[in-house]
Design a protein around this motif. Structure first.
Motif, PDB file in Angstrom:
ATOM      1  N   VAL A 574       1.124  -1.271  -0.113  1.00 47.29           N
ATOM      2  CA  VAL A 574       0.214  -0.093   0.366  1.00 47.29           C
ATOM      3  C   VAL A 574       0.616   1.263   0.373  1.00 47.29           C
ATOM      4  O   VAL A 574       2.224   1.012   0.572  1.00 47.29           O
ATOM      5  N   PRO A 575       0.079   2.139  -0.209  1.00 46.45           N
ATOM      6  CA  PRO A 575       0.622   3.534  -0.441  1.00 46.45           C
ATOM      7  C   PRO A 575       1.731   4.214   1.339  1.00 46.45           C
ATOM      8  O   PRO A 575       1.286   3.362   2.195  1.00 46.45           O
ATOM      9  N   GLY A 576       2.774   4.855   1.385  1.00 51.07           N
ATOM     10  CA  GLY A 576       3.389   5.317   2.786  1.00 51.07           C
ATOM     11  C   GLY A 576       4.651   4.207   3.269  1.00 51.07           C
ATOM     12  O   GLY A 576       4.610   3.774   4.377  1.00 51.07           O
ATOM     13  N   ASP A 577       4.399   3.403   2.594  1.00 52.52           N
ATOM     14  CA  ASP A 577       5.669   2.019   2.946  1.00 52.52           C
ATOM     15  C   ASP A 577       7.196   2.385   2.914  1.00 52.52           C
ATOM     16  O   ASP A 577       7.941   1.240   3.236  1.00 52.52           O
ATOM     17  N   GLY A 578       7.286   2.947   1.615  1.00 45.14           N
ATOM     18  CA  GLY A 578       8.804   3.622   1.965  1.00 45.14           C
ATOM     19  C   GLY A 578       9.531   3.163   1.101  1.00 45.14           C
ATOM     20  O   GLY A 578      10.410   3.200   1.069  1.00 45.14           O
TER      21      GLY A 578
END
Length: 811
Positions: A574-578
């Motif tokens: 998902v988005p925001g995992d770096g």
């Protein structure tokens, strides 16, 4: 194995695992052993707390004392009445069940006033209370054996009361055995006495009935009344008469047939005109056979008549012959005639009448012409009539005797029935008498006797305290473990590297610790102040996070070298995992190892690579795929030696179609030929379909998971998506690792600690394209998976043009 076959099959070339990426733990199955090991200290402290609670409960309820004693229950030896016979009167096999029954306990309570004991005084039902704590076990012998050693145990809070109850139970059972043996013996003797008298009365009545029957019966017995008879001892007179009459009828029929045959022969001879001499010869032959038959016949009447016929007829024939030859007055003729007259007189006295001979005249001359053939024929007919009349009389006699014989048979059956009843009653009576005599002999030698072989002893029940301790510790531990289990089921977030290992059937290539971007002071001291503070590898080359990227670089090199994977895709669930920050730092780490690296920003929806490196945004991948510019012109060189970047460019309207175009595939092919390693940054797997479009065109995928953020459901969906598309996954990297996680080298003073290390200026050596650099002295993190071991960490020495020089360690 080729890249295409690996990519299509979805198999990891290192571990040879099946395409199923999600482990049983990821599908909701919790490994209880792993859970227990994870919380072993918590469970240990919980068990100790449970022991303390168990001790408190024991002290609250108080100790208990146990009174025990042993008794010997032996069966008395019975005197056998005859060989191979022993009695079984008085058997009490179920000793244990009897002692622990309300019957014995009730007798003990009543006889010894156990309800008044201090420990039992407040009980509504002392019997039930005693039964709850009474135990009886057999230590020797078995049911119905001659010797049984039983151990009687009773627990009570009072040692004195425990002893009193145990003694009362033993005494009550001893009284029960004696009373039962006496009562049983008396009852059985009375029953047998009544049975003996009743059978004797029945026997007398049956014998009297049998004597009256014999007096009125027509049959004859050869034995006295009451004697044991045989089947042939009874004579049926009518049956014997039937047999005699039947024999006479048989002989009568034979004689009738014989006479009828003679008559037929004589009639035929007369009708054929045979001479008197020939008829005489024929008659003589018949008479000779009669003479022989008369000698052997048992038929008396016929025998007598046949004897007379054998004498008369020859004399008549002789007289006829002499008359013809000598005349009427010859002395020989007169002698024969005298003999005939005498014989005829004898016939008359016997009542035998001969046809035509009554008119026999010894002086008549006409007698010379007497026809003996006709005379004999008339004689035969008279005899035949007599035989037929006799047969009718015998038939009536046969019918009469048959009826009487049947009546006699019924008398025989009745006689047999009465004899059987008398014999049965005698047998029962004898058995009852024998049993009665036996009981009188064994009255005092039957049943069981009891003897107490050890005194009653009391002792503190240590097992009670142990039970309280174990129960407290076990119950509290199970409760806490259950809470942990429920918490684990409800907790859906990936917390540690160990969770990743337990959740996915993939190697963990490394773990990136949580870090903050470079501060202003660090940027001022850095050689690359223009790049993003998130490039920790450049700004803090000696930090723990930089060392973590080296570990991932080394592990990735090993994985890529297994099947010559040079185009690596980076994505996350998902988005925001770096993932973009990770891809940038990984590209820098790879370039610092002496490789020529190309970083492509394929995230055409939310690109960030150009911001990280401070590059232009208007020319990039979108323009290349539209054919507006060639890729070599669009790529941008960075201040880092060996690192080139293709940014996303302008954002297109349909990114998926561009990434699925032939130009993108051609771009990757050209980059693979020119660079040692190509890193492709793609959007999250669960957000859009772009990663699944790019995956078939690359050599492998590197999956980034962020701890304390990604849930198991997201990881499971991502794994299923990769499995469905047959994506070749090189491994997993954990992001945002806490420094205290013991599952990686992140502890204080460890390989991933943030303690500064002495920076050295590295040298750079040429590296062959696509080769996996093997550094024997680079720090290595060993990562376990169900089917393989992977390593992470380390960097090879850079002989020239590099930024750093690291102490070499084994990979």
């Amino acid at each position: 194995m080729s890249r295409n076959s690996n990519r299509k099959s979805g198999r990891n070339p290192l571990d040879g695992a099946s395409p199923e990426l999600a482990s049983p733990a990821m599908r909701g199955e919790v490994d209880l052993l792993s859970l227990a090991l994870r919380y072993r200290w918590v469970l240990g402290l919980t068990f100790l707390s449970g022991l303390a609670l168990g001790q408190l409960a024991y002290m609250k309820l108080g100790p208990r004392y146990e009174a025990d004693s042993r008794i010997l229950v032996s069966r008395k030896v019975e005197v056998p009445i005859k060989d191979a016979e022993t009695g079984s009167f008085g058997d009490r096999a179920e000793h244990i069940a009897l002692i622990m029954s309300p019957l014995i306990v009730g007798k003990a309570v009543e006889k010894h006033n156990l309800g008044e004991l201090p420990s039992l005084a407040g009980e509504d039902d002392p019997e039930e209370e005693i039964l709850d704590w009474l135990r009886v076990t057999r230590t020797a012998g078995r049911d119905r054996s001659f010797l049984n050693v039983l151990e009687v145990r009773y627990e009570n809070p009072s040692a004195k009361d425990a002893r009193a109850v145990c003694e009362a139970i033993i005494d009550a059972y001893n009284d029960y055995l004696a009373d039962t043996r006496k009562a049983h013996t008396t009852e059985v003797v009375e029953l047998i006495s009544h049975a003996r008298e009743d059978l004797a009365r029945q026997l007398r009545e049956k014998e009297e009935e049998y004597l009256a029957f014999r007096d009125s019966s027509p049959i004859i017995w050869r034995t006295a009344p009451g004697a044991q008879g045989q089947p042939g001892d009874v004579t049926n007179v009518h049956r014997e008469r039937i047999l005699a009459v039947e024999e006479d009828r048989r002989k009568n029929l034979i004689r009738q047939a014989e006479i009828e045959a003679r008559i037929d022969v004589l009639q035929e001879a007369i009708s054929q005109g045979e001479s008197p001499e020939q008829l005489e010869i024929l008659v003589r032959g018949f008479l000779q056979r009669d003479t022989g038959a008369a000698e052997t016949s048992q038929f008396q009447a016929l025998q007598e008549q046949a004897s007379l016929d054998a004498q008369l007829v020859p004399l008549l024939l002789e007289e006829s012959r002499l008359r013809r030859n000598l005349g009427l007055e010859h002395p020989d003729v007169l002698e024969v005639r005298r003999r005939v007259t005498t014989l005829l007189e004898f016939y008359r006295r016997k009542g035998i009448r001969l046809p035509q001979l009554d008119e026999y005249d010894t002086t008549s001359a006409e007698q010379q012409e007497f026809n003996f053939g006709s005379l004999y024929m008339r004689y035969l007919r008279q005899e035949l009539a007599e035989l037929r009349h006799r047969f009718e009389v015998l038939g009536r006699l046969f019918d009469q005797e048959s009826k009487l014989a049947k009546d006699a048979t019924r008398y025989q059956l009745r006689d047999q029935s009465l004899n059987d009843e008398i014999l049965r009653i005698k047998t029962l009576w004898q058995a009852v008498v024998d049993r009665f005599n036996k009981l009188n002999l064994t009255r005092d030698t039957a049943g069981y006797s009891m003897q107490q072989i050890s005194p009653v002893r009391t002792s503190l029940v240590i097992k009670r305290q142990i039970k309280f301790l174990i129960a407290g510790g076990a119950v509290l531990t199970v409760m806490v473990f259950g809470l942990l289990y429920l918490r684990t089921l409800q907790d859906t977030v990936i917390h540690s590297v160990e969770d990743i290992r337990n959740s996915l059937e993939l190697p963990v290539l490394g773990a990136i610790p949580a870090f903050e971007g470079a501060t202003s002071a660090e940027l001022a001291r850095s050689r690359y102040p223009a790049v993003s503070p998130q490039l920790c590898y450049l700004h803090r080359p000696g930090s723990g996070e930089a060392e973590a990227f080296r570990s991932v670089r080394t592990a990735l090199s090993v994985c890529a070298a297994a099947d010559d994977s040079r185009v690596i895709q980076v994505s996350s669930p998902v988005p925001g995992d770096g993932k973009s920050t990770f891809a940038a730092n990984l590209a820098v780490a790879l370039s610092q190892s002496g490789r020529r690296v190309l970083l492509i920003d394929a995230d055409l929806r939310r690109p960030t690579i150009q911001q990280v490196f401070g590059l232009r945004e208007n020319i990039g991948l979108t323009e290349i795929l539209h054919g507006e510019i060639d890729w070599q012109t669009a790529r941008q060189e960075t201040v880092i030696d060996g690192l080139s970047i293709i940014t996303a460019g302008t954002l297109p309207a349909s990114p998926s179609e561009l990434l699925a175009s032939v130009r993108f595939e051609q771009l990757l092919a050209a980059a693979r030929a020119e660079f040692d390693m190509v890193i492709v940054d793609t959007p999250p797997l669960l957000a859009v379909s772009d990663p699944c479009v790019v995956a078939p065109q690359v050599d492998g995928l590197l999956l980034l998971l962020r701890l304390q953020k990604n849930s198991r459901a997201e990881v499971l969906r991502a794994a299923e998506l990769l499995e469905t598309h047959g994506v070749h996954v090189l491994g997993v990297v954990a992001n945002d690792l806490e420094l205290g996680d013991t599952s990686s080298y992140s502890g204080p003073g460890g390989y991933l600690s943030n303690e500064p290390a002495a920076e050295q200026r590295p040298t750079r050596e040429p590296v062959a394209a696509g080769s996996a650099l093997r550094s024997p002295q680079v720090p290595v993190e060993t990562v376990s998976s169900p089917s393989s071991r992977t390593v992470a960490g380390g960097s090879p020495p850079s002989p020239a043009g590099g930024i750093e020089q690291r102490p070499p360690q084994d990979v």
